[in-house]
Design a protein around this motif. Structure first.
Motif, PDB file in Angstrom:
ATOM      1  N   TRP A   4     -12.564  45.294 113.029  1.00 20.09           N
ATOM      2  CA  TRP A   4     -11.573  46.378 113.262  1.00 20.09           C
ATOM      3  C   TRP A   4     -10.208  45.729 113.624  1.00 20.09           C
ATOM      4  N   PRO A   5      -9.197  46.189 112.663  1.00 24.28           N
ATOM      5  CA  PRO A   5      -7.805  45.335 113.218  1.00 24.28           C
ATOM      6  C   PRO A   5      -7.258  45.312 114.444  1.00 24.28           C
ATOM      7  N   TRP A   6      -7.647  46.476 115.294  1.00 24.70           N
ATOM      8  CA  TRP A   6      -7.156  46.319 116.611  1.00 24.70           C
ATOM      9  C   TRP A   6      -7.877  45.539 117.725  1.00 24.70           C
ATOM     10  N   LYS A   9      -8.808  39.201 118.103  1.00 24.37           N
ATOM     11  CA  LYS A   9      -9.598  38.068 117.517  1.00 24.37           C
ATOM     12  C   LYS A   9      -9.781  36.903 118.458  1.00 24.37           C
ATOM     13  N   ARG A  41       2.221  43.414 118.764  1.00 21.44           N
ATOM     14  CA  ARG A  41       2.443  44.850 118.308  1.00 21.44           C
ATOM     15  C   ARG A  41       2.850  45.633 119.518  1.00 21.44           C
ATOM     16  N   LEU A 190       0.185  53.198 112.364  1.00 22.24           N
ATOM     17  CA  LEU A 190      -0.860  51.861 112.245  1.00 22.24           C
ATOM     18  C   LEU A 190      -0.647  50.884 111.366  1.00 22.24           C
ATOM     19  N   PHE A 191       0.476  50.974 110.463  1.00 19.52           N
ATOM     20  CA  PHE A 191       0.756  50.219 109.507  1.00 19.52           C
ATOM     21  C   PHE A 191       0.651  48.594 110.059  1.00 19.52           C
ATOM     22  N   PHE A 193      -0.883  47.203 112.311  1.00 21.73           N
ATOM     23  CA  PHE A 193      -2.282  46.572 112.462  1.00 21.73           C
ATOM     24  C   PHE A 193      -3.014  46.043 111.365  1.00 21.73           C
ATOM     25  N   PHE A 194      -2.296  46.589 110.017  1.00 20.95           N
ATOM     26  CA  PHE A 194      -3.170  46.040 108.884  1.00 20.95           C
ATOM     27  C   PHE A 194      -2.470  45.061 108.139  1.00 20.95           C
ATOM     28  N   ASN A 195      -1.541  44.177 108.675  1.00 18.38           N
ATOM     29  CA  ASN A 195      -0.886  43.037 108.183  1.00 18.38           C
ATOM     30  C   ASN A 195      -0.749  41.873 109.029  1.00 18.38           C
ATOM     31  N   ARG A 196      -0.836  40.720 108.709  1.00 18.29           N
ATOM     32  CA  ARG A 196      -0.858  39.379 109.837  1.00 18.29           C
ATOM     33  C   ARG A 196       0.497  39.499 110.562  1.00 18.29           C
ATOM     34  N   ARG A 200       6.210  46.565 110.000  1.00 15.82           N
ATOM     35  CA  ARG A 200       6.124  48.166 109.648  1.00 15.82           C
ATOM     36  C   ARG A 200       6.797  48.437 108.334  1.00 15.82           C
TER      37      ARG A 200
END
Length: 321
Positions: A4-6, A9, A41, A190-191, A193-196, A200
């Motif tokens: 999951w992106p959140w 890692k 973030r 949430l955008f 969270f879906f790119n490295r 936004r």
């Protein structure tokens, strides 16, 4: 299994060294690779919340001031025959203008400044910066990019929040509109969270990053010998630069020049010295490029530090001071 992106890692270790997943590099015109760190973030969210609090706190203060003025001069807003009604209407117009400016100009005003950061960003230690091109070359943060990323904030934040509030006030008849507005808000929120790069939508449109800001003071000075005093051990030349020669560059160029001196690559030293000489109309002796650059670095640093003591900063060569 998909991650999951959140979720946090695991750190990356290569050759015994910890690799920062948020570390990036840009290539300067002098051929140097300068490191940057993408803002977290959480820092970005905190900066937005601080800025919104400051904006709406200012609105609350100005609204209270207007109400105090209205009651103080005895305006009856429900009596159109009252001559003071004109004053009341003027105050309402001024209040509406202030609300518009507070919501739209706040971010633009501060991000177009030399620090590229709103009060919220400064408090969380971040700022905006231009993303490099495909070749990794550094680019200047333009006013058009700042305007574009902030105009999109209405679509990302203010409009869905207004629609959600309207749906809640309207009752059960607009339940679907409320849920649609909530989904709209969630997609944009949430955008990142879906790119490295934690971008936004406004950053993607404008070509910007949000990065960790450098410290408010200059790094420790590079230790130099006699050349730092303007004396060359190769040609015996004495380098003394006037204020007009030093006013061309700012803190960013000073940091680049320091890296050039630390790397000590003869070809790069010659290219940078040639560039500076072309800007200020000087000529260095052959093989004396390092002495020239050391002297320029020392005197430029002294000028910038002197300005900072009086609250004056020059971020880069494009900024005016």
């Amino acid at each position: 299994m998909a991650r999951w992106p959140w979720r946090k890692k695991a750190p990356v270790v290569y050759g015994g060294h910890l690799i920062n997943r948020r570390a990036r590099e840009i290539l300067t015109a002098e051929g140097l690779r300068l490191p940057l760190t993408i803002a977290t973030r959480g820092a970005r969210a905190g900066a937005v919340l601080i800025d919104l609090f400051l904006v709406y706190f200012s609105l609350a203060l100005i609204t209270a001031l207007f109400i105090w003025i209205i009651h103080g001069i005895g305006i009856d807003k429900f009596n159109p025959k009252n001559p003071a009604q004109v004053i009341f209407q003027a105050l309402v117009i001024i209040w509406i203008i202030f609300v518009f400016l507070a919501r739209n100009i706040w971010f633009l005003w501060f991000e177009l400044g030399p620090r590229g950061a709103t009060p919220g960003k400064r408090m969380t230690g971040i700022r905006i910066a231009a993303r490099p091109g495909r070749d990794g070359a550094a680019t200047r943060l333009s006013a058009e990019a700042v305007i574009a990323r902030n105009l999109l904030r209405d679509v990302e934040l203010f409009m869905p929040v207004i629609f959600i509030g309207s749906a809640l006030r309207a009752g059960t008849d607009t339940t679907m509109a409320g849920w649609a507005s909530l989904v709209w808000f969630a997609i944009f929120a949430l955008f990142p969270f879906f790119n490295r790069d934690a971008l936004r939508c406004g950053d993607i449109i404008a070509g910007t990053w949000v990065v960790e800001a450098p410290r408010g003071k200059l790094d420790a000075a590079l230790s130099l010998g006699d050349a730092g005093q303007g004396l060359s051990s190769v040609t015996g030349a004495q380098y003394r630069f006037g204020d007009a020669d030093l006013a061309i560059y700012g803190e960013y160029e000073l940091q680049v020049l320091e890296r050039v001196l630390r790397d000590n690559r003869p070809q790069v030293l010659a290219e940078v010295a040639e560039t500076i000489c072309g800007k200020i109309g000087w000529t260095t002796g052959t093989g004396d490029e390092r002495a020239f650059l050391e002297a320029y670095y020392t005197q430029l640093r002294a000028r910038l530090e002197s300005g900072m003591r009086f609250g004056q900063r020059k971020a880069d060569k494009f900024a005016e001071r």
